[in-house]
Design a protein around this motif. Structure first.
Motif, PDB file in Angstrom:
ATOM      1  N   MET A   9       0.840  -1.210   0.000  1.00  0.00           N
ATOM      2  CA  MET A   9       0.000   0.000   0.000  1.00  0.00           C
ATOM      3  C   MET A   9       0.873   1.257   0.000  1.00  0.00           C
ATOM      4  N   LEU A  10       1.935   1.238   0.781  1.00  0.00           N
ATOM      5  CA  LEU A  10       2.839   2.392   0.812  1.00  0.00           C
ATOM      6  C   LEU A  10       3.569   2.549  -0.521  1.00  0.00           C
ATOM      7  N   ALA A  11       3.977   1.439  -1.114  1.00  0.00           N
ATOM      8  CA  ALA A  11       4.636   1.494  -2.422  1.00  0.00           C
ATOM      9  C   ALA A  11       3.679   2.029  -3.482  1.00  0.00           C
ATOM     10  N   PHE A  12       2.436   1.607  -3.435  1.00  0.00           N
ATOM     11  CA  PHE A  12       1.424   2.097  -4.367  1.00  0.00           C
ATOM     12  C   PHE A  12       1.236   3.615  -4.208  1.00  0.00           C
ATOM     13  N   THR A  13       1.244   4.081  -2.972  1.00  0.00           N
ATOM     14  CA  THR A  13       1.124   5.517  -2.710  1.00  0.00           C
ATOM     15  C   THR A  13       2.320   6.269  -3.278  1.00  0.00           C
ATOM     16  N   ILE A  14       3.503   5.717  -3.093  1.00  0.00           N
ATOM     17  CA  ILE A  14       4.711   6.353  -3.631  1.00  0.00           C
ATOM     18  C   ILE A  14       4.648   6.409  -5.152  1.00  0.00           C
ATOM     19  N   LEU A  15       4.311   5.300  -5.774  1.00  0.00           N
ATOM     20  CA  LEU A  15       4.217   5.269  -7.244  1.00  0.00           C
ATOM     21  C   LEU A  15       3.105   6.181  -7.758  1.00  0.00           C
ATOM     22  N   SER A  17       1.997   9.001  -6.470  1.00  0.00           N
ATOM     23  CA  SER A  17       2.111  10.445  -6.257  1.00  0.00           C
ATOM     24  C   SER A  17       3.524  11.003  -6.393  1.00  0.00           C
ATOM     25  N   PHE A  18       4.540  10.232  -6.106  1.00  0.00           N
ATOM     26  CA  PHE A  18       5.890  10.774  -6.120  1.00  0.00           C
ATOM     27  C   PHE A  18       6.379  11.099  -7.528  1.00  0.00           C
ATOM     28  N   TRP A  19       5.731  10.562  -8.550  1.00  0.00           N
ATOM     29  CA  TRP A  19       6.087  10.916  -9.927  1.00  0.00           C
ATOM     30  C   TRP A  19       5.821  12.399 -10.180  1.00  0.00           C
ATOM     31  N   LEU A  20       4.931  12.986  -9.399  1.00  0.00           N
ATOM     32  CA  LEU A  20       4.625  14.410  -9.550  1.00  0.00           C
ATOM     33  C   LEU A  20       5.866  15.270  -9.290  1.00  0.00           C
ATOM     34  N   PHE A  84       4.537   9.335   7.529  1.00  0.00           N
ATOM     35  CA  PHE A  84       5.306  10.285   6.731  1.00  0.00           C
ATOM     36  C   PHE A  84       4.997  10.191   5.238  1.00  0.00           C
ATOM     37  N   ILE A  85       4.861   8.994   4.715  1.00  0.00           N
ATOM     38  CA  ILE A  85       4.633   8.836   3.271  1.00  0.00           C
ATOM     39  C   ILE A  85       3.277   9.378   2.840  1.00  0.00           C
ATOM     40  N   ILE A  86       2.230   9.075   3.582  1.00  0.00           N
ATOM     41  CA  ILE A  86       0.885   9.516   3.201  1.00  0.00           C
ATOM     42  C   ILE A  86       0.779  11.047   3.209  1.00  0.00           C
ATOM     43  N   THR A  93       0.291  16.100  -4.022  1.00  0.00           N
ATOM     44  CA  THR A  93      -0.951  16.220  -4.799  1.00  0.00           C
ATOM     45  C   THR A  93      -1.448  17.659  -4.804  1.00  0.00           C
ATOM     46  N   ILE A  94      -1.443  18.297  -3.651  1.00  0.00           N
ATOM     47  CA  ILE A  94      -1.874  19.700  -3.573  1.00  0.00           C
ATOM     48  C   ILE A  94      -0.968  20.592  -4.415  1.00  0.00           C
ATOM     49  N   GLU A  95       0.336  20.376  -4.311  1.00  0.00           N
ATOM     50  CA  GLU A  95       1.279  21.178  -5.089  1.00  0.00           C
ATOM     51  C   GLU A  95       1.123  20.940  -6.588  1.00  0.00           C
ATOM     52  N   ALA A  96       0.779  19.717  -6.972  1.00  0.00           N
ATOM     53  CA  ALA A  96       0.553  19.418  -8.396  1.00  0.00           C
ATOM     54  C   ALA A  96      -0.666  20.162  -8.911  1.00  0.00           C
ATOM     55  N   VAL A  97      -1.724  20.206  -8.111  1.00  0.00           N
ATOM     56  CA  VAL A  97      -2.925  20.954  -8.520  1.00  0.00           C
ATOM     57  C   VAL A  97      -2.577  22.435  -8.633  1.00  0.00           C
TER      58      VAL A  97
END
Length: 110
Positions: A9-15, A17-20, A84-86, A93-97
């Protein structure tokens, strides 16, 4: 396989959003001090809350779903990473918007 479910789940979150950070250049990780100052107080509060709940027997982590690596206060590694990751993913996400919607003023540009 089940032991890796929280880490997955943490890896999925990283993949997810972190691409942003790379594609939209949101520069969240470039301002690491700001991120830590934003997240640390709340993470500390929740770590204390978890520690209290665990010590009183109100909260536990299924040993079949965690790696078995524990940090201070008998809290699993996955829980520390979660705190920390979430939030970092949320900030990204906010910064991307904000990057895409230039007119969207949050308050720190005033």
């Amino acid at each position: 396989m089940l032991k890796w479910s929280y880490m997955a789940m943490l890896a999925f979150t990283i993949l997810g959003s972190f691409w942003l950070e790379i594609v939209l250049q949101v520069r969240v990780l470039a301002r690491l001090k700001r991120v830590v100052m934003s997240i640390a107080p709340i993470a500390l509060l929740f770590i204390c809350w978890d520690a209290f709940a665990i010590s009183r027997g109100h909260w536990y982590f299924d040993s079949k779903k965690i790696l078995g690596i524990f940090g201070p206060f008998n809290i699993p590694l996955e829980e520390f990473l979660f705190f920390f990751i979430i939030p970092i993913a949320g900030i990204m996400t906010i910064e991307a918007v904000r990057k895409v919607k230039k007119h969207w003023v949050v308050g720190d540009e005033k």
